[in-house]
Scaffold this motif. Structure first.
Motif, PDB file in Angstrom:
ATOM      1  N   THR A 106      33.668  37.781  34.848  1.00 49.43           N
ATOM      2  CA  THR A 106      32.439  37.467  35.204  1.00 49.43           C
ATOM      3  C   THR A 106      31.339  38.368  34.473  1.00 49.43           C
ATOM      4  OG1 THR A 106      32.526  39.087  37.055  1.00 49.43           O
ATOM      5  CG2 THR A 106      33.244  36.646  37.465  1.00 49.43           C
ATOM      6  N   THR A 210      33.252  31.186  41.536  1.00 45.93           N
ATOM      7  CA  THR A 210      32.896  32.107  40.722  1.00 45.93           C
ATOM      8  C   THR A 210      32.746  31.373  39.246  1.00 45.93           C
ATOM      9  OG1 THR A 210      34.975  33.041  39.811  1.00 45.93           O
ATOM     10  CG2 THR A 210      33.829  34.134  41.477  1.00 45.93           C
ATOM     11  N   LEU A 212      33.222  31.291  35.769  1.00 44.24           N
ATOM     12  CA  LEU A 212      34.011  31.835  34.588  1.00 44.24           C
ATOM     13  C   LEU A 212      33.902  31.257  33.349  1.00 44.24           C
ATOM     14  CD1 LEU A 212      37.509  32.102  36.766  1.00 44.24           C
ATOM     15  CD2 LEU A 212      35.529  33.699  36.548  1.00 44.24           C
TER      16      LEU A 212
END
Length: 235
Positions: A106, A210, A212
């Motif tokens: 991230t 998330t 990525l």
């Protein structure tokens, strides 16, 4: 009379569609005698086959992602809390290493942990040929200027490594690995302990999605397809 005309017209349309489809797959009678036409027909069939396989491919990818998240959620909050005791404890636990790598992605800095893992594997090498091959691959991937995953090292450290790479020893990356380790411990690790990725594990919450980047190429299996590695995970 009108009904028969309509019926006849519909039959012609159906026949026309069938002929068109037949030509698309097989080509015309004349074209079949041509090598080029047969090649084009084969390519069309291959494209059609790929289109039919796409749903299965999607299901495979989806299942793989689900499996990753399922494994991640099996980490107990008690185990995750231990990772805050030291950076060493985090890296020594497979799930901790996975979570930390996911965090670095991230921040677009996963090359640091991949370099550290590569060095750990390199130091376990015994065969002289393995040592040479792995040392060269680590240097080209992480150390040299404009390397695809260049880590942040000072000029002097890079120069020392560059001079030793023709006859590498198992300790040739020790200084570089130590510097990258300190960078992660003092900088990335402290932010990781405050991140949603870590706090979700500590509090027993399901991991949230998330954004990525695409994963880097596997260092061991892509760079050393003919060399056995002692490290089970290359992320």
């Amino acid at each position: 009379m009108d009904a028969s005309l309509v019926s006849f017209s519909q039959l012609n349309m159906c026949e026309s569609k069938e002929k068109t489809f037949f030509k698309l797959i097989h080509g015309s009678g004349k074209e079949e005698t041509s090598k080029e036409a047969k090649t084009r027909a084969k390519e069309r069939r291959n494209r059609l086959s790929l289109l039919l396989q796409k749903p299965d491919l999607h299901e495979t990818i989806h299942s793989s992602r689900f499996g990753f998240w399922a494994r991640e959620t099996r980490v107990s909050p008690e185990e995750a809390v231990k990772w805050s005791e030291s950076f060493d404890k985090l890296l020594s636990h497979r799930d901790g290493l996975d979570a930390f790598t996911r965090f670095l992605k991230t921040e677009f800095s996963e090359e640091n942990i991949e370099f550290w893992i590569a060095c750990e594997d390199f130091k376990k090498s015994e065969d002289p040929q393995q040592i040479i091959l792995k040392a060269k691959a680590i240097y080209e991937k992480f150390i040299q200027s404009d390397a695809p995953q260049e880590v942040n090292l000072d000029f002097h450290t890079k120069e020392v490594i560059a001079k030793s790479i023709t006859q590498p020893a198992l300790h040739c990356f020790n200084t570089a690995q130590s510097r990258v380790y300190q960078l992660m411990e003092q900088d990335s690790y402290t932010r990781f302990l405050k991140s949603d990725i870590y706090l979700d594990l500590v509090e027993g919450r399901p991991p949230r999605p998330t954004n990525l980047r695409r994963r880097s190429r596997s260092f061991t299996y892509n760079e050393f397809q003919d060399v056995n590695s002692d490290v089970a995970i290359w992320l």
